[in-house]
Design a protein around this motif. Structure first.
Motif, PDB file in Angstrom:
ATOM      1  N   THR A  74      -8.902  -1.159  -2.614  1.00  0.00           N
ATOM      2  CA  THR A  74      -8.220  -0.255  -3.842  1.00  0.00           C
ATOM      3  C   THR A  74      -9.581   0.804  -3.572  1.00  0.00           C
ATOM      4  N   LYS A 124     -12.104   0.982  -0.942  1.00  0.00           N
ATOM      5  CA  LYS A 124     -12.138   2.002  -0.272  1.00  0.00           C
ATOM      6  C   LYS A 124     -13.012   2.952  -0.331  1.00  0.00           C
ATOM      7  N   GLU A 137       0.939  -1.185  -0.099  1.00  0.00           N
ATOM      8  CA  GLU A 137      -0.015  -0.019   0.010  1.00  0.00           C
ATOM      9  C   GLU A 137       0.767   1.141   0.062  1.00  0.00           C
ATOM     10  N   ASP A 142      -2.784  -2.802  -3.068  1.00  0.00           N
ATOM     11  CA  ASP A 142      -3.497  -1.801  -3.614  1.00  0.00           C
ATOM     12  C   ASP A 142      -3.365  -1.919  -5.234  1.00  0.00           C
ATOM     13  N   ARG A 143      -4.098  -1.278  -5.860  1.00  0.00           N
ATOM     14  CA  ARG A 143      -3.974  -1.407  -7.475  1.00  0.00           C
ATOM     15  C   ARG A 143      -3.058  -0.193  -7.984  1.00  0.00           C
TER      16      ARG A 143
END
Length: 226
Positions: free
Chosen positions: A79, A101, A7, A51-52
């Motif tokens: 993400t 998120k 992240e 995370d992306r």
């Protein structure tokens, strides 16, 4: 149980680390995709939070490379990219779950528990290969050249886990949880015994492969240079 957090939002990463460790998980944290991939390749984790939108290497690329290397560690995308097509892309590329998120930590924790209750996702039954050895999962048969031997069910499960996580240092806790079960009451000495048994099996077929003890962490399947 050990979780890797990849992240780039350092504040969120540290919050997740604190919450997970308070929930009795061990954690590793990194902040870009390249570093995250290095962690994935070098150490075995029970689950990855990914995370992306990452610097250096984006999350989809990290996921694809991980799966191409036959590393089957469960991955949850965490993400801000929440459109339907983005969720579908993430899941189709090999993610096990997709959480948008912002989210409540209790929901993330529930999803983690759900994934960790699942049996390992072994795909197919073709022989597993590493350096000079081949292992037939169904027949529990270890081969090296013209030599072969049969393994017990526990020896076979242990070797299979090593072969499905090539080149990774696997913590003792992960081995116990994956091979004996997360709720099994088993002493550390049982793992040591089976590592000893596997080393004897590898020697019996004259393989150059050995189980290396990584002090303070666990074990790694490697090629002996002696």
């Amino acid at each position: 149980m050990r979780i890797l957090i990849i992240e780039d939002d350092k504040s969120l990463a540290e919050t997740l680390r604190f919450q997970l460790e308070h929930s009795h998980f061990e954690t590793d944290v990194c902040h870009d995709g390249e570093e995250g991939l290095h962690f994935i390749e070098q150490q075995s984790h029970d689950l990855i939070l990914l995370d992306r939108m990452l610097p250096v290497l984006d999350g989809i690329s990290v996921l694809k490379i991980t799966r191409e290397k036959n590393i089957s560690t469960p991955i949850i995308f965490v993400t801000a990219l929440g459109a339907l097509n983005e969720k579908i892309t993430g899941l189709d590329c090999g993610a096990d779950d997709y959480l948008v998120k912002p989210f409540e930590f209790e929901e993330l924790l529930a999803r983690i528990r759900c994934i960790l209750r699942r049996p390992p996702r072994w795909e197919g039954s073709k022989p597993l290969n590493f350096e000079d050895i081949s292992y037939d999962v169904e027949q529990k048969k270890l081969c090296c050249g013209s030599l072969s031997c049969s393994l017990s069910a526990r020896e076979g499960d242990l070797l299979e886990f090593f072969l499905r996580n090539p080149g990774q240092t696997i913590p003792r806790g992960s081995l116990l949880a994956k091979v004996w079960g997360p709720d099994a009451e088993v002493e550390d000495g049982n793992l040591d015994n089976y590592i000893y048994f596997l080393r004897r099996r590898l020697k019996s077929v004259k393989s150059s492969v050995n189980l290396k003890t990584v002090r303070g962490i666990g074990y790694q399947l490697e090629v002996s240079h002696v």
